[in-house]
Scaffold this active site. Structure first.
Site, PDB file in Angstrom:
ATOM      1  N   ASP A 183     -62.176  66.900  15.818  1.00 29.18           N
ATOM      2  CA  ASP A 183     -61.269  66.145  14.963  1.00 29.18           C
ATOM      3  C   ASP A 183     -61.727  64.702  15.036  1.00 29.18           C
ATOM      4  O   ASP A 183     -61.926  64.158  16.117  1.00 29.18           O
ATOM      5  CB  ASP A 183     -59.802  66.282  15.371  1.00 29.18           C
ATOM      6  N   SER A 184     -61.947  64.129  13.893  1.00 25.38           N
ATOM      7  CA  SER A 184     -62.568  62.817  13.888  1.00 25.38           C
ATOM      8  C   SER A 184     -61.983  61.952  12.795  1.00 25.38           C
ATOM      9  O   SER A 184     -61.235  62.429  11.932  1.00 25.38           O
ATOM     10  CB  SER A 184     -64.082  62.957  13.720  1.00 25.38           C
ATOM     11  N   ASP A 217     -69.788  57.602   5.828  1.00 31.47           N
ATOM     12  CA  ASP A 217     -71.047  57.072   6.387  1.00 31.47           C
ATOM     13  C   ASP A 217     -71.584  55.849   5.634  1.00 31.47           C
ATOM     14  O   ASP A 217     -72.063  54.903   6.273  1.00 31.47           O
ATOM     15  CB  ASP A 217     -72.127  58.158   6.413  1.00 31.47           C
ATOM     16  N   LYS A 232     -78.901  58.672  13.411  1.00 29.26           N
ATOM     17  CA  LYS A 232     -77.432  58.616  13.534  1.00 29.26           C
ATOM     18  C   LYS A 232     -76.972  59.220  14.870  1.00 29.26           C
ATOM     19  O   LYS A 232     -76.116  58.663  15.540  1.00 29.26           O
ATOM     20  CB  LYS A 232     -76.770  59.332  12.349  1.00 29.26           C
ATOM     21  N   ALA A 250     -68.937  70.779   5.828  1.00 23.14           N
ATOM     22  CA  ALA A 250     -70.387  70.986   5.797  1.00 23.14           C
ATOM     23  C   ALA A 250     -71.138  69.909   6.584  1.00 23.14           C
ATOM     24  O   ALA A 250     -72.119  70.206   7.275  1.00 23.14           O
ATOM     25  CB  ALA A 250     -70.870  71.018   4.354  1.00 23.14           C
ATOM     26  N   GLY A 251     -70.675  68.658   6.496  1.00 22.50           N
ATOM     27  CA  GLY A 251     -71.346  67.562   7.199  1.00 22.50           C
ATOM     28  C   GLY A 251     -71.253  67.737   8.708  1.00 22.50           C
ATOM     29  O   GLY A 251     -72.240  67.580   9.434  1.00 22.50           O
ATOM     30  N   HIS A 262     -70.348  58.684  17.154  1.00 22.37           N
ATOM     31  CA  HIS A 262     -69.183  59.191  17.887  1.00 22.37           C
ATOM     32  C   HIS A 262     -69.347  60.671  18.233  1.00 22.37           C
ATOM     33  O   HIS A 262     -69.062  61.093  19.345  1.00 22.37           O
ATOM     34  CB  HIS A 262     -67.930  58.958  17.038  1.00 22.37           C
ATOM     35  N   SER A 281     -64.871  74.642  12.200  1.00 20.74           N
ATOM     36  CA  SER A 281     -64.833  73.667  11.111  1.00 20.74           C
ATOM     37  C   SER A 281     -65.333  74.305   9.826  1.00 20.74           C
ATOM     38  O   SER A 281     -66.126  75.248   9.857  1.00 20.74           O
ATOM     39  CB  SER A 281     -65.711  72.456  11.452  1.00 20.74           C
ATOM     40  N   PHE A 288     -72.453  61.948   5.433  1.00 24.63           N
ATOM     41  CA  PHE A 288     -71.300  62.490   4.706  1.00 24.63           C
ATOM     42  C   PHE A 288     -70.112  61.553   4.884  1.00 24.63           C
ATOM     43  O   PHE A 288     -70.191  60.547   5.591  1.00 24.63           O
ATOM     44  CB  PHE A 288     -70.972  63.906   5.199  1.00 24.63           C
TER      45      PHE A 288
HETATM   46  P1  IMP Z   1     -60.983  65.993  10.123  1.00 26.96           P
HETATM   47  O1  IMP Z   1     -61.545  65.861  11.495  1.00 26.96           O
HETATM   48  O2  IMP Z   1     -61.201  67.343   9.548  1.00 26.96           O
HETATM   49  O3  IMP Z   1     -59.541  65.559  10.079  1.00 26.96           O
HETATM   50  O4  IMP Z   1     -61.791  65.038   9.141  1.00 26.96           O
HETATM   51  C1  IMP Z   1     -62.306  63.840   9.594  1.00 26.96           C
HETATM   52  C2  IMP Z   1     -62.836  63.024   8.433  1.00 26.96           C
HETATM   53  O5  IMP Z   1     -63.363  61.819   9.001  1.00 26.96           O
HETATM   54  C3  IMP Z   1     -63.977  63.660   7.683  1.00 26.96           C
HETATM   55  O6  IMP Z   1     -63.554  64.357   6.555  1.00 26.96           O
HETATM   56  C4  IMP Z   1     -64.825  62.460   7.277  1.00 26.96           C
HETATM   57  O7  IMP Z   1     -64.362  61.922   6.093  1.00 26.96           O
HETATM   58  C5  IMP Z   1     -64.543  61.436   8.354  1.00 26.96           C
HETATM   59  N1  IMP Z   1     -65.644  61.445   9.325  1.00 26.96           N
HETATM   60  C6  IMP Z   1     -65.655  62.003  10.555  1.00 26.96           C
HETATM   61  N2  IMP Z   1     -66.858  61.862  11.127  1.00 26.96           N
HETATM   62  C7  IMP Z   1     -67.625  61.222  10.227  1.00 26.96           C
HETATM   63  C8  IMP Z   1     -68.976  60.818  10.245  1.00 26.96           C
HETATM   64  O8  IMP Z   1     -69.758  61.052  11.176  1.00 26.96           O
HETATM   65  N3  IMP Z   1     -69.396  60.176   9.140  1.00 26.96           N
HETATM   66  C9  IMP Z   1     -68.600  59.918   8.073  1.00 26.96           C
HETATM   67  N4  IMP Z   1     -67.346  60.299   7.988  1.00 26.96           N
HETATM   68  C10 IMP Z   1     -66.849  60.942   9.071  1.00 26.96           C
END
Ligand code: IMP
Length: 215
Positions: free
Chosen positions: A74-75, A166, A186, A16-17, A199, A13, A163
Site C-alpha cells: 500500500d503506497s 512518477d 528508480k 500493473a506498475g 520507497h 495487487s 507509472f
Molecule cells: P494503492 O496502494 O493501491 O492505494 O495505490 C497507491 C497509488 O500511489 C498508486 O495508484 C500510484 O498512483 C501511487 N504510487 C505508489 N507508488 C508509486 C510509484 O512508485 N510511482 C508513482 N506513483 C506511485
C-alpha cells in the site's frame, strides 16, 4: 525467521506498475511471484485509514484465498504543503466516475492545490512517496516493511517511464523525475548493495534482509 527464497508467493495487487516493479525486485531471489490477477482474485475494498491497515486488508485476502504467503503494497504520495495528502487516497485522486484511473487528472489536482497555496518554490513543494509492504500468511500472521523516498513535486510532469505520479516526483539528490529514470535507476538497488532509492525498493530491501537472507 524462515527464508522465503525459492518459494512461491502471491503479490496481492492488480496494479500493473507495482506488479512490474515487484517482478524486477524479486527476480534475483528466485521467488516465483504470482499476482492476485493470475488467481482471478477480486480487489478488496481499501477501508483502512493507514498504509499498514490497507496493506493488511490486501495481503490477508490474497493469502486466505490462495493458501500461500502473500505480499501486498500500500503506497502513496504525501505532500507536506497539503498536510500529507493525498496519502492513503493517492489512487482515489485518479478515479473517474466510470471506475477508470486517470493519473494526469490526479497530478493536475495535486498541482492545482499546491498553486492554491502559492507553493511555487521547490522548498514549498516537498513530500515523500511511502510504501508499506505486508507479508501475510494464510493464518493471518503479518509482518510489515516500510520504505520512504523524499523529494520535490515538479510541474509540468516530466518523463514517460514508470507509472502513477512518477512524472511529477523528483527524488532528493537528482535532477530527473522518477518518470525520467529507468527501472534500475528508480529502484537504485541490487541485492548486496547498501542503498536503495525508491520507497518500494527501500521497503523491499528490508523484506529481503529479514526473509530472503539478503546481505
Ligand atoms: P494503492 O496502494 O493501491 O492505494 O495505490 C497507491 C497509488 O500511489 C498508486 O495508484 C500510484 O498512483 C501511487 N504510487 C505508489 N507508488 C508509486 C510509484 O512508485 N510511482 C508513482 N506513483 C506511485
Amino acid at each position: 525467521m524462515n527464508s522465503l527464497a525459492g518459494r512461491k508467493i502471491v503479490v496481492a495487487s492488480h496494479n500493473a506498475g507495482k506488479l512490474r516493479e515487484f517482478a524486477e525486485l524479486m527476480a534475483p531471489f528466485g521467488i516465483e511471484a504470482a499476482s492476485a490477477k493470475d488467481y482471478g482474485l477480486p480487489e478488496p475494498e481499501e477501508t483502512g485509514t493507514t498504509f499498514e491497515e490497507n496493506a493488511y486488508i490486501k495481503a490477508f485476502a490474497a493469502a486466505k484465498a490462495t493458501g500461500l504467503p502473500a505480499m501486498s503494497d500500500d503506497s502513496g504520495l504525501c505532500v507536506d504543503a497539503l498536510d500529507g495528502a493525498p496519502g492513503v487516497y493517492t489512487a482515489d485522486w485518479a478515479s473517474r466516475p466510470d471506475g477508470s484511473r486517470d493519473f494526469m487528472m490526479a497530478m493536475e489536482k495535486t498541482e492545482a492545490l499546491l498553486a492554491g497555496k502559492g507553493a511555487t518554490e521547490p522548498a514549498q513543494r516537498t513530500g515523500r512517496f511511502v510504501a508499506v509492504l505486508c507479508l501475510c500468511e494464510p493464518d493471518g500472521t503479518a509482518e510489515y516493511f516500510r520504505g520512504e523516498a523524499e523529494g520535490t513535486l515538479v510541474w509540468p510532469p516530466r518523463g514517460s517511464d514508470g507509472f502513477g505520479y512518477d512524472p511529477v516526483f523528483q527524488p532528493d539528490g537528482f535532477d530527473v523525475t522518477f518518470g525520467e529514470m529507468t527501472a534500475e535507476q528508480k529502484h537504485g538497488w541490487k541485492p548486496g548493495q547498501e542503498t536503495a532509492l525508491s520507497h518500494r525498493a527501500r521497503a523491499f530491501q528490508k523484506f529481503a534482509r529479514a526473509r530472503l537472507g539478503s546481505a
